[in-house]
Design an enzyme around this catalytic site. Structure first.
Site, short mmCIF file in Angstrom:
data_model
loop_
_atom_site.label_atom_id
_atom_site.label_comp_id
_atom_site.label_asym_id
_atom_site.label_seq_id
_atom_site.Cartn_x
_atom_site.Cartn_y
_atom_site.Cartn_z
N CYS A 165 0.84 -1.21 0.00
CA CYS A 165 0.00 0.00 0.00
C CYS A 165 0.88 1.26 0.00
O CYS A 165 1.88 1.30 -0.70
CB CYS A 165 -0.94 -0.08 1.21
SG CYS A 165 -2.39 0.98 1.16
N THR A 166 0.53 2.25 0.80
CA THR A 166 1.29 3.50 0.80
C THR A 166 2.65 3.39 1.50
O THR A 166 3.37 4.38 1.59
CB THR A 166 0.47 4.64 1.44
OG1 THR A 166 0.08 4.24 2.76
CG2 THR A 166 -0.77 4.97 0.63
#
Lengths: 220, 220
Positions: free
Chosen positions: B100-101
């Protein structure tokens, strides 16, 4: 909408965190983790420690009860304090749910007597011995009880549950938010799909460990 | 085989726990959670608290570094202490990975300069602004760096990683053990598959929140 996830020593983290991630951010949800006593609960890897703010005495009712599985469910299946708390909570719920071997605790509490339910594939016989009727499904809904199969099945079950209790668009939005578009590199996630030698080795390991733990807990 | 998962305030739990569940039980693996300082780290729901035993000062090297995403990655992208530790660890790894981030932190550390990588679909522009080249893939491997897409993609990436570092049968065995045979009730897990109105609403929400956090962190 109060959601209670029960944690106990040697629970399997993904059983709890899969549904948690689906449900915790939904509108109007108040999700809490509960253990027998508040404090640190260590997962079955011995490497993950969760700090739990609430004990049995702090929670009298909830809309959704979720019981994860793990390697530590066996002693709880013979622990009256736990079984009584589960029965008490079940009497207050809109949904009572489990993931993986969490359903063995529901069954031991008498909640699944004569009911269709599921669990981890390797625990099917034990679930039946506790009075339930094992189904090889991703999740099984019987009245207000929803039981999910092993570990990762809790994610699918929670999306279904969220759509059922709120709206399909809410569940779809969560699915997109967690980018749940599964692309496992292998197709070995069920007994039917597994390479036979992989299933055989794992099956023997589980049979020995699960049976051993339940026999020990029963004798204690 | 030392695996380090970095946790920080407002991380997304499933980003970390998906890969953890795949990797922690594999043979020969020593998996630990690390935070800037040891102690309680609270996830982005504010409802999950993990007790972390190791701080930056305790870990000098590892075979695999995994950085999850979350709602709290923005300040770390401008925090030299974190970026220096990430660079130091990356110099020692066999694999440097993110979910993800989490890849925004790798990119901010300069590790993804000019490299293909992925992240949560809503963070694609920000990843590119940090010098990487966003790919809409479940996971992207460039040399020893593997970046996964949003949240649940870490499970798929970890199965791939486990097969790559040990043996395909080990990964298949874990897949069967966690019964990872996904059957989501909806097919809304990617931008391409989403109902348009669900994607649009979520996209606006993410754009506002992510941009806001990164702008605030940059200004601070």
């Amino acid at each position: 909408m109060k959601i209670v996830i029960f944690l106990y020593p040697e629970f399997t983290a993904l059983d709890a965190i899969g549904p948690y991630e689906v449900l915790a951010h939904a509108p109007g949800v108040d999700l809490v983790f509960v253990a027998k006593e508040k404090g640190i609960v260590v997962a079955d890897s011995e490497r993950l420690k969760i700090s739990v703010d609430y004990g049995f005495d702090d929670i009298d009712a909830c809309d959704i009860l979720l019981i994860p599985g793990g390697q530590g469910e066996a002693p709880l299946c013979y622990d009256e304090e736990t079984l009584n708390w589960v029965r008490k909570m079940h009497a207050t719920t809109t949904y009572t749910t489990s993931v993986c071997t969490g359903s063995l605790i529901l069954a031991a509490a008498g909640i699944l007597n004569g009911k269709k339910a599921t669990t981890h594939w390797a625990a099917a016989d034990i679930l039946n011995e506790f009075g339930a009727s094992y189904q090889a499904e991703r999740w099984v809904e019987e009245g207000k009880i929803i039981t999910a199969a092993g570990v990762s099945a809790g994610i699918d079950m929670a999306l279904y549950l969220l759509a059922d209790m709120q709206h399909e668009d809410v569940a779809r939005s969560v699915q997109l938010a967690i980018e749940y578009d599964p692309q496992p590199p292998f197709d070995n996630g069920s007994v039917a799909k597994s390479l036979p030698h992989v299933h055989e080795a794992l099956s023997q390991m589980f049979e020995q460990k699960m049976r051993g733990r339940h026999n020990a807990a029963k004798a204690a």
